[in-house]
Design an enzyme around this catalytic site. Structure first.
Site, PDB file in Angstrom:
ATOM      1  N   LYS A 191       0.848  -1.194   0.000  1.00  0.00           N
ATOM      2  CA  LYS A 191       0.000   0.000   0.000  1.00  0.00           C
ATOM      3  C   LYS A 191       0.889   1.252   0.000  1.00  0.00           C
ATOM      4  CE  LYS A 191      -4.614   0.122   2.079  1.00  0.00           C
ATOM      5  NZ  LYS A 191      -5.362   0.286   3.341  1.00  0.00           N
TER       6      LYS A 191
HETATM    7  O1  G3P Z   1      -8.699   0.868   4.389  1.00  0.00           O
HETATM    8  C1  G3P Z   1      -8.891   2.211   4.735  1.00  0.00           C
HETATM    9  C2  G3P Z   1      -9.796   2.310   5.916  1.00  0.00           C
HETATM   10  O2  G3P Z   1      -9.304   1.521   6.973  1.00  0.00           O
HETATM   11  C3  G3P Z   1     -10.005   3.729   6.377  1.00  0.00           C
HETATM   12  O3  G3P Z   1     -11.220   3.742   7.053  1.00  0.00           O
HETATM   13  O4  G3P Z   1     -12.950   4.624   8.599  1.00  0.00           O
HETATM   14  O5  G3P Z   1     -10.503   5.234   8.928  1.00  0.00           O
HETATM   15  O6  G3P Z   1     -11.806   6.179   6.993  1.00  0.00           O
HETATM   16  P1  G3P Z   1     -11.637   5.002   7.946  1.00  0.00           P
END
Ligand code: G3P
Length: 217
Positions: A83
């Site tokens: 990533k």
């Molecule tokens: O894979 C990306 C994800 O984990 C981000 O999620 O909820 O932190 O925006 P969030």
């Protein structure tokens, strides 16, 4: 649409992988911090449980170190996807790693122009964060739709990996708009199967069947 789990809960990920419903896993530095475990150990364990892609994020901000970290992460297992953030350094590292045959997931994508560059850089996946756009009262799902159109116009092979998913409705929308993958937090994934009418209907069927006095086996 492929379903990935977004997290590092080994036991729950193993449970749903054994059901044959999970195609991959994504992690990020915040998920690793939350796990309280060593990143290399977490990624190695996940890569042994999941047959599909397991995303592991670099920590570096400069392209040369990103490449070094990416090579090390890719050496953990053949199904590790590296990533990288969508920055100029990330795009440069993506080009280098992709040319080495290493799978790359370009993350922290918030615009179609970023997604266009990710595809040009040879990324296997691009991760538009739809929940974080919704947090700003922007329509995160519109980004999925726009990227889908751009990628189909030019037949880019990069897969749209919808991320930052916050609701069951997000999963539905991603499927409707043609995301290739949705990476779903475990708490949302476990809600996908639930519906009160299913529960009440099954209770009624069970009760009525018992009244027949019959058995199938
Ligand atoms: O894979 C990306 C994800 O984990 C981000 O999620 O909820 O932190 O925006 P969030």
């Amino acid at each position: 649409m492929q379903l990935f789990l977004d997290g590092s809960d080994i036991n729950k990920i193993r449970k749903y992988c054994e059901l044959g419903l999970i195609d991959g896993v994504t992690t990020n530095p915040s998920i690793i911090l939350k796990s309280g475990k060593n990143m290399i150990e977490v990624i190695s364990e996940l890569a042994g449980i999941v047959s599909g892609s397991v995303s592991a994020e670099v920590s570096a901000l400069d392209s040369d170190t990103m490449v070094q970290e990416g090579i090390k992460l890719a050496e953990i297992a053949e199904n590790v996807t590296v990533k990288l953030p969508i920055t100029w350094d990330g795009l440069k590292a993506c080009k280098t790693l992709s040319n080495k045959g290493i799978s790359v997931n370009m993350t922290l994508c918030f615009s179609s122009s970023q997604a266009l560059l990710a595809a040009k850089a040879g990324a296997e996946y691009v991760s538009p964060f739809i929940g974080r756009l919704d947090d700003l009262n922007l329509e995160g799902i519109d980004l999925i739709s726009d990227i889908k159109l751009i990628y189909s116009n030019y037949k880019f092979s990069t897969k749209i990996l919808a991320a930052s998913i916050r609701t069951v409705n997000h999963v539905k929308q991603c499927a409707c708009f043609g995301a290739d993958v949705a990476t779903i937090p475990l708490d949302i994934f476990e809600k996908l199967v639930k519906h009160p009418l299913t529960d009440s209907g099954l209770s009624q069927f069970t009760a009525d069947w018992e009244k027949t006095g019959q058995s199938i086996i």
